[in-house]
Motif scaffolding. Structure first.
Motif, PDB file in Angstrom:
ATOM      1  N   TYR A   1      -6.125  22.668  -5.294  1.00  0.00           N
ATOM      2  CA  TYR A   1      -5.794  22.561  -3.870  1.00  0.00           C
ATOM      3  C   TYR A   1      -4.667  21.554  -3.659  1.00  0.00           C
ATOM      4  O   TYR A   1      -3.726  21.798  -2.900  1.00  0.00           O
ATOM      5  N   CYS A   2      -4.768  20.421  -4.314  1.00  0.00           N
ATOM      6  CA  CYS A   2      -3.733  19.395  -4.174  1.00  0.00           C
ATOM      7  C   CYS A   2      -2.370  19.928  -4.608  1.00  0.00           C
ATOM      8  O   CYS A   2      -1.360  19.727  -3.918  1.00  0.00           O
ATOM      9  N   ARG A   3      -2.348  20.593  -5.720  1.00  0.00           N
ATOM     10  CA  ARG A   3      -1.077  21.112  -6.204  1.00  0.00           C
ATOM     11  C   ARG A   3      -0.525  22.190  -5.262  1.00  0.00           C
ATOM     12  O   ARG A   3       0.663  22.232  -4.988  1.00  0.00           O
ATOM     13  N   ALA A   4      -1.398  23.042  -4.770  1.00  0.00           N
ATOM     14  CA  ALA A   4      -0.949  24.123  -3.888  1.00  0.00           C
ATOM     15  C   ALA A   4      -0.416  23.596  -2.562  1.00  0.00           C
ATOM     16  O   ALA A   4       0.474  24.204  -1.957  1.00  0.00           O
ATOM     17  N   HIS A   5      -0.946  22.447  -2.103  1.00  0.00           N
ATOM     18  CA  HIS A   5      -0.551  21.904  -0.804  1.00  0.00           C
ATOM     19  C   HIS A   5       0.301  20.645  -0.927  1.00  0.00           C
ATOM     20  O   HIS A   5       0.489  19.922   0.045  1.00  0.00           O
ATOM     21  N   ARG A   6       0.801  20.403  -2.127  1.00  0.00           N
ATOM     22  CA  ARG A   6       1.701  19.273  -2.377  1.00  0.00           C
ATOM     23  C   ARG A   6       1.084  17.939  -1.975  1.00  0.00           C
ATOM     24  O   ARG A   6       1.764  17.056  -1.426  1.00  0.00           O
ATOM     25  N   LEU A   7      -0.185  17.806  -2.228  1.00  0.00           N
ATOM     26  CA  LEU A   7      -0.884  16.540  -1.995  1.00  0.00           C
ATOM     27  C   LEU A   7      -0.865  15.722  -3.275  1.00  0.00           C
ATOM     28  O   LEU A   7      -1.305  16.192  -4.326  1.00  0.00           O
ATOM     29  N   LEU A   8      -0.373  14.501  -3.193  1.00  0.00           N
ATOM     30  CA  LEU A   8      -0.487  13.594  -4.328  1.00  0.00           C
ATOM     31  C   LEU A   8      -1.895  13.009  -4.333  1.00  0.00           C
ATOM     32  O   LEU A   8      -2.580  12.988  -3.303  1.00  0.00           O
TER      33      LEU A   8
ATOM     34  N   ARG B   1      -1.093   7.378  11.488  1.00  0.00           N
ATOM     35  CA  ARG B   1      -0.462   8.659  11.193  1.00  0.00           C
ATOM     36  C   ARG B   1       0.763   8.479  10.299  1.00  0.00           C
ATOM     37  O   ARG B   1       1.499   7.483  10.445  1.00  0.00           O
ATOM     38  N   PRO B   2       1.003   9.427   9.410  1.00  0.00           N
ATOM     39  CA  PRO B   2       2.227   9.372   8.587  1.00  0.00           C
ATOM     40  C   PRO B   2       3.474   9.399   9.457  1.00  0.00           C
ATOM     41  O   PRO B   2       3.479  10.005  10.536  1.00  0.00           O
ATOM     42  N   GLU B   3       4.500   8.753   8.968  1.00  0.00           N
ATOM     43  CA  GLU B   3       5.765   8.761   9.697  1.00  0.00           C
ATOM     44  C   GLU B   3       6.352  10.166   9.667  1.00  0.00           C
ATOM     45  O   GLU B   3       6.293  10.863   8.659  1.00  0.00           O
ATOM     46  N   SER B   4       6.944  10.561  10.761  1.00  0.00           N
ATOM     47  CA  SER B   4       7.563  11.892  10.836  1.00  0.00           C
ATOM     48  C   SER B   4       8.928  11.859  10.176  1.00  0.00           C
ATOM     49  O   SER B   4       9.489  10.812   9.947  1.00  0.00           O
TER      50      SER B   4
ATOM     51  N   GLY C   1       0.243  13.011   2.935  1.00  0.00           N
ATOM     52  CA  GLY C   1       0.833  13.505   1.701  1.00  0.00           C
ATOM     53  C   GLY C   1       0.096  13.081   0.462  1.00  0.00           C
ATOM     54  O   GLY C   1       0.490  13.461  -0.652  1.00  0.00           O
ATOM     55  N   ALA C   2      -0.989  12.291   0.632  1.00  0.00           N
ATOM     56  CA  ALA C   2      -1.761  11.822  -0.522  1.00  0.00           C
ATOM     57  C   ALA C   2      -3.214  11.635  -0.132  1.00  0.00           C
ATOM     58  O   ALA C   2      -3.529  11.257   1.006  1.00  0.00           O
ATOM     59  N   VAL C   3      -4.082  11.897  -1.086  1.00  0.00           N
ATOM     60  CA  VAL C   3      -5.523  11.746  -0.885  1.00  0.00           C
ATOM     61  C   VAL C   3      -6.112  10.918  -2.022  1.00  0.00           C
ATOM     62  O   VAL C   3      -5.573  10.870  -3.127  1.00  0.00           O
TER      63      VAL C   3
ATOM     64  N   TRP D   1       7.704   5.040  -8.237  1.00  0.00           N
ATOM     65  CA  TRP D   1       6.495   5.142  -7.425  1.00  0.00           C
ATOM     66  C   TRP D   1       6.626   6.338  -6.492  1.00  0.00           C
ATOM     67  O   TRP D   1       7.263   6.256  -5.445  1.00  0.00           O
ATOM     68  N   PRO D   2       6.037   7.484  -6.839  1.00  0.00           N
ATOM     69  CA  PRO D   2       6.229   8.692  -6.028  1.00  0.00           C
ATOM     70  C   PRO D   2       5.297   8.790  -4.830  1.00  0.00           C
ATOM     71  O   PRO D   2       5.454   9.696  -4.003  1.00  0.00           O
ATOM     72  N   TYR D   3       4.336   7.860  -4.716  1.00  0.00           N
ATOM     73  CA  TYR D   3       3.261   8.015  -3.736  1.00  0.00           C
ATOM     74  C   TYR D   3       3.649   7.451  -2.368  1.00  0.00           C
ATOM     75  O   TYR D   3       4.344   6.445  -2.269  1.00  0.00           O
ATOM     76  N   PRO D   4       3.168   8.074  -1.292  1.00  0.00           N
ATOM     77  CA  PRO D   4       3.465   7.570   0.057  1.00  0.00           C
ATOM     78  C   PRO D   4       2.623   6.336   0.381  1.00  0.00           C
ATOM     79  O   PRO D   4       1.726   5.960  -0.387  1.00  0.00           O
ATOM     80  N   TYR D   5       2.896   5.733   1.523  1.00  0.00           N
ATOM     81  CA  TYR D   5       2.167   4.528   1.925  1.00  0.00           C
ATOM     82  C   TYR D   5       0.716   4.842   2.288  1.00  0.00           C
ATOM     83  O   TYR D   5      -0.173   4.034   2.050  1.00  0.00           O
TER      84      TYR D   5
END
Length: 246
Positions: A103-110, A243-246, A36-38, A4-8
């Protein structure tokens, strides 16, 4: 259970309530807030081009009118998809799926790609979106997660691009036949209205080898509770409060 590569946290429709939904500006807002994901919605134009839009009609989120399925991509691309939200987004276009994928690939958005077919185009949309997703993310280590409420669209996506992960979206009531449905779909996840979830339901689905995702969660306390239950991901509009965890 599969990798599972996706964030929470997934930014719902790109920018949640902070930018016009399903636009490039929305995806940029997710990046701005550290997501990190949309998640976003994809359907087909009259001439078969995949583009982003939630509704079957144009008037809520653009200056267009009528059924989206009755407009070709040239006409759709001329619409203003931002002014309805705020003047500073005036002229924001309805983007193609290919534009958002780049855009997602360029900005590392899953990405969670919700297949949102116009009525009567379920199988065609599922097939075409899945094939295009496979092409656009070819060679990428984390493929897009496909999901839909439209069962026929998901089955077509399964047949067209079986290598892509799939999730079944549910609402209104808990389906007692979920094990058979997920098995038929060869799914990796169940995506539920968060109000349908209990700790027990989450545990049973995960014990069966599936991930659980919840929508649309805008309260930080509820987001934390779901995570404690073992939910694997949530979709939120509240990018500024959750907010995403730092």
């Amino acid at each position: 259970m599969q990798d599972w590569p996706y964030p929470y946290l997934f930014a719902h429709r790109g920018g949640g309530k902070l930018a016009p939904e399903n636009t490039l500006a929305g995806m940029a807002t997710a990046v701005q807030y550290g997501y990190g994901a949309v998640e976003f919605d994809v359907k087909l134009s009259l001439d078969g081009v995949a583009f982003l839009l939630h509704d079957d009609t144009l008037q809520r989120t653009s200056n267009g009118h009528g059924l989206a399925a009755e407009h070709d991509i040239a006409a759709l691309s001329r619409l203003d998809g931002g002014s309805w939200f705020a003047p500073r987004f005036a002229g924001e276009p309805l983007p193609t799926f290919a534009t958002i994928a780049a855009y997602c690939r360029a900005h590392r958005l899953l990405a969670n790609v919700e297949i949102k077919p116009c009525p009567g185009r379920e199988a065609k949309t599922g097939r075409e979106v899945a094939l295009l997703a496979a092409e656009l993310w070819q060679g990428h280590p984390a493929p897009p997660l496909l999901s839909s409420f439209a069962w026929e669209a998901l089955l077509a996506a399964r047949d067209a691009a079986p290598q892509l992960p799939r999730g079944w979206l549910i609402e209104e009531q808990w389906p007692e036949d979920w094990p058979a449905r997920l098995a038929e779909l060869q799914a990796v996840s169940l995506h539920s209205d968060h109000q349908l979830l209990t700790a027990e339901r989450v545990a049973v689905v995960r014990a069966a080898g599936y991930r659980v995702l919840a929508y649309t969660v805008n309260d930080p306390a509820r987001a934390a509770e779901l995570r404690q239950w073992g939910v694997d991901g949530i979709f939120t509009d509240a990018l500024d409060r959750i907010r995403p965890e730092s």
